[in-house]
Design a protein around this motif. Structure first.
Motif, PDB file in Angstrom:
ATOM      1  N   UNK A  56       0.847  -1.192   0.000  1.00 50.68           N
ATOM      2  CA  UNK A  56       0.000   0.000   0.000  1.00 50.68           C
ATOM      3  C   UNK A  56       0.879   1.237   0.000  1.00 50.68           C
ATOM      4  N   UNK A  57       0.445   2.299  -0.662  1.00 57.51           N
ATOM      5  CA  UNK A  57       1.212   3.537  -0.723  1.00 57.51           C
ATOM      6  C   UNK A  57       1.076   4.333   0.568  1.00 57.51           C
ATOM      7  N   UNK A  58       2.185   4.902   0.998  1.00 56.78           N
ATOM      8  CA  UNK A  58       2.221   5.833   2.121  1.00 56.78           C
ATOM      9  C   UNK A  58       3.095   7.014   1.712  1.00 56.78           C
ATOM     10  N   UNK A  59       2.913   8.141   2.401  1.00 54.15           N
ATOM     11  CA  UNK A  59       3.771   9.304   2.165  1.00 54.15           C
ATOM     12  C   UNK A  59       4.240   9.806   3.524  1.00 54.15           C
ATOM     13  N   UNK A  60       5.507  10.181   3.604  1.00 54.42           N
ATOM     14  CA  UNK A  60       6.081  10.716   4.836  1.00 54.42           C
ATOM     15  C   UNK A  60       5.685  12.190   4.928  1.00 54.42           C
ATOM     16  N   UNK A  72      12.736   9.772  16.193  1.00 51.19           N
ATOM     17  CA  UNK A  72      13.989   9.660  16.938  1.00 51.19           C
ATOM     18  C   UNK A  72      13.871   8.862  18.232  1.00 51.19           C
ATOM     19  N   UNK A  73      12.875   9.162  19.033  1.00 53.20           N
ATOM     20  CA  UNK A  73      12.792   8.565  20.356  1.00 53.20           C
ATOM     21  C   UNK A  73      12.399   7.090  20.351  1.00 53.20           C
ATOM     22  N   UNK A  74      11.394   6.737  19.575  1.00 54.53           N
ATOM     23  CA  UNK A  74      10.877   5.364  19.632  1.00 54.53           C
ATOM     24  C   UNK A  74      11.444   4.440  18.567  1.00 54.53           C
ATOM     25  N   UNK A  75      11.766   4.979  17.410  1.00 59.88           N
ATOM     26  CA  UNK A  75      12.190   4.148  16.290  1.00 59.88           C
ATOM     27  C   UNK A  75      13.696   4.260  16.052  1.00 59.88           C
ATOM     28  N   UNK A  76      14.215   5.454  16.209  1.00 59.63           N
ATOM     29  CA  UNK A  76      15.620   5.728  15.921  1.00 59.63           C
ATOM     30  C   UNK A  76      15.755   6.539  14.651  1.00 59.63           C
ATOM     31  N   UNK A  98      11.464  -3.170  16.426  1.00 59.17           N
ATOM     32  CA  UNK A  98      10.934  -2.036  17.172  1.00 59.17           C
ATOM     33  C   UNK A  98       9.573  -1.624  16.670  1.00 59.17           C
ATOM     34  N   UNK A  99       9.090  -0.456  17.130  1.00 57.56           N
ATOM     35  CA  UNK A  99       7.736  -0.034  16.791  1.00 57.56           C
ATOM     36  C   UNK A  99       7.616   0.698  15.452  1.00 57.56           C
ATOM     37  N   UNK A 100       8.657   0.743  14.660  1.00 55.88           N
ATOM     38  CA  UNK A 100       8.616   1.472  13.398  1.00 55.88           C
ATOM     39  C   UNK A 100       7.785   0.788  12.332  1.00 55.88           C
ATOM     40  N   UNK A 101       7.416   1.581  11.330  1.00 53.99           N
ATOM     41  CA  UNK A 101       6.711   1.087  10.155  1.00 53.99           C
ATOM     42  C   UNK A 101       7.700   1.163   8.996  1.00 53.99           C
ATOM     43  N   UNK A 102       7.967   0.015   8.365  1.00 55.87           N
ATOM     44  CA  UNK A 102       8.948  -0.039   7.278  1.00 55.87           C
ATOM     45  C   UNK A 102       8.319   0.487   5.988  1.00 55.87           C
ATOM     46  N   UNK A 103       9.073   1.358   5.296  1.00 50.68           N
ATOM     47  CA  UNK A 103       8.625   1.946   4.041  1.00 50.68           C
ATOM     48  C   UNK A 103       9.739   1.786   3.012  1.00 50.68           C
ATOM     49  N   UNK A 104       9.385   1.295   1.826  1.00 50.54           N
ATOM     50  CA  UNK A 104      10.349   1.153   0.738  1.00 50.54           C
ATOM     51  C   UNK A 104      10.092   2.250  -0.289  1.00 50.54           C
ATOM     52  N   UNK A 105      11.155   2.951  -0.667  1.00 49.29           N
ATOM     53  CA  UNK A 105      11.046   4.065  -1.599  1.00 49.29           C
ATOM     54  C   UNK A 105      11.503   3.647  -2.994  1.00 49.29           C
ATOM     55  N   UNK A 112      12.561   2.712   8.485  1.00 49.10           N
ATOM     56  CA  UNK A 112      11.468   2.656   9.463  1.00 49.10           C
ATOM     57  C   UNK A 112      11.153   4.047   9.973  1.00 49.10           C
ATOM     58  N   UNK A 113       9.865   4.380   9.990  1.00 46.42           N
ATOM     59  CA  UNK A 113       9.383   5.656  10.494  1.00 46.42           C
ATOM     60  C   UNK A 113       8.336   5.431  11.567  1.00 46.42           C
ATOM     61  N   UNK A 114       8.151   6.420  12.428  1.00 49.06           N
ATOM     62  CA  UNK A 114       7.074   6.376  13.414  1.00 49.06           C
ATOM     63  C   UNK A 114       5.746   6.449  12.663  1.00 49.06           C
ATOM     64  N   UNK A 115       4.745   5.692  13.129  1.00 47.54           N
ATOM     65  CA  UNK A 115       3.460   5.638  12.431  1.00 47.54           C
ATOM     66  C   UNK A 115       2.806   7.012  12.274  1.00 47.54           C
ATOM     67  N   UNK A 116       3.017   7.919  13.222  1.00 45.91           N
ATOM     68  CA  UNK A 116       2.388   9.239  13.130  1.00 45.91           C
ATOM     69  C   UNK A 116       3.082  10.154  12.121  1.00 45.91           C
ATOM     70  N   UNK A 117       4.162   9.704  11.510  1.00 42.78           N
ATOM     71  CA  UNK A 117       4.825  10.507  10.484  1.00 42.78           C
ATOM     72  C   UNK A 117       4.341  10.137   9.087  1.00 42.78           C
ATOM     73  N   UNK A 118       3.410   9.195   8.991  1.00 42.82           N
ATOM     74  CA  UNK A 118       2.969   8.694   7.695  1.00 42.82           C
ATOM     75  C   UNK A 118       1.510   9.016   7.410  1.00 42.82           C
ATOM     76  N   UNK A 119       1.220   9.211   6.139  1.00 48.42           N
ATOM     77  CA  UNK A 119      -0.148   9.254   5.630  1.00 48.42           C
ATOM     78  C   UNK A 119      -0.292   8.033   4.742  1.00 48.42           C
ATOM     79  N   UNK A 120      -1.459   7.397   4.751  1.00 44.84           N
ATOM     80  CA  UNK A 120      -1.676   6.232   3.898  1.00 44.84           C
ATOM     81  C   UNK A 120      -2.607   6.586   2.751  1.00 44.84           C
TER      82      UNK A 120
END
Length: 157
Positions: A56-60, A72-76, A98-105, A112-120
């Protein structure tokens, strides 16, 4: 100064805010100006409780500071991540360590990004889709749907 709201203060009526320099402060709600970034057209806030599928597509989000503070704090945080702010990628699932969401560009990088940094791209995974839209993921989608009450047919995942 711009910071990221991370929740309420556990010992008082304040709102906790993280800043990019690593500091965290509590403020009275009336002293804050909240700016919510609107998702690009066709995208919605990412919600890990929804059953999105790999691919599925996501955007940072566009704000480097917001993306950095949340991640930074939870994912790195890795400096190369800044280059992908505002970029579209494909969901690759949860981070295995960890709690990150993996995104391939499109350039092949997978971060990996924090879930709140992404739009789906989609608001719910139950919107009508054709099987060829997912190819190898159709069977996974059927199994997930069956776990939540049954599969509604070939056009719904």
């Amino acid at each position: 100064q711009i910071g990221v709201v991370i929740g309420t203060d556990p010992v008082g009526p304040g709102i906790r805010v993280n800043f990019s320099d690593g500091q965290r402060w509590s403020f009275q709600p009336q002293s804050l100006f909240i700016k919510k970034e609107e998702p690009p057209e066709g995208f919605v806030d990412f919600d890990v409780t929804s059953k999105f599928l790999n691919g599925d597509q996501v955007v940072v989000r566009n704000s480097l500071e917001v993306v950095r503070v949340l991640t930074e704090e939870e994912v790195g945080w890795e400096e190369e991540m800044g280059a992908y702010v505002g970029q579209v990628g494909k969901l690759m699932g949860a981070d295995s360590v960890g709690p990150g969401i993996r995104v391939k560009f499109s350039d092949g990088h997978c971060l990996s990004f924090h879930q709140r940094t992404l739009f789906s791209k989609m608001s719910t995974p139950s919107l009508a889709r054709k099987e060829e839209d997912y190819g190898e993921y159709v069977e996974e989608a059927r199994q997930r749907q069956e776990a939540f009450g049954g599969f509604a047919g070939a056009n719904y995942l």
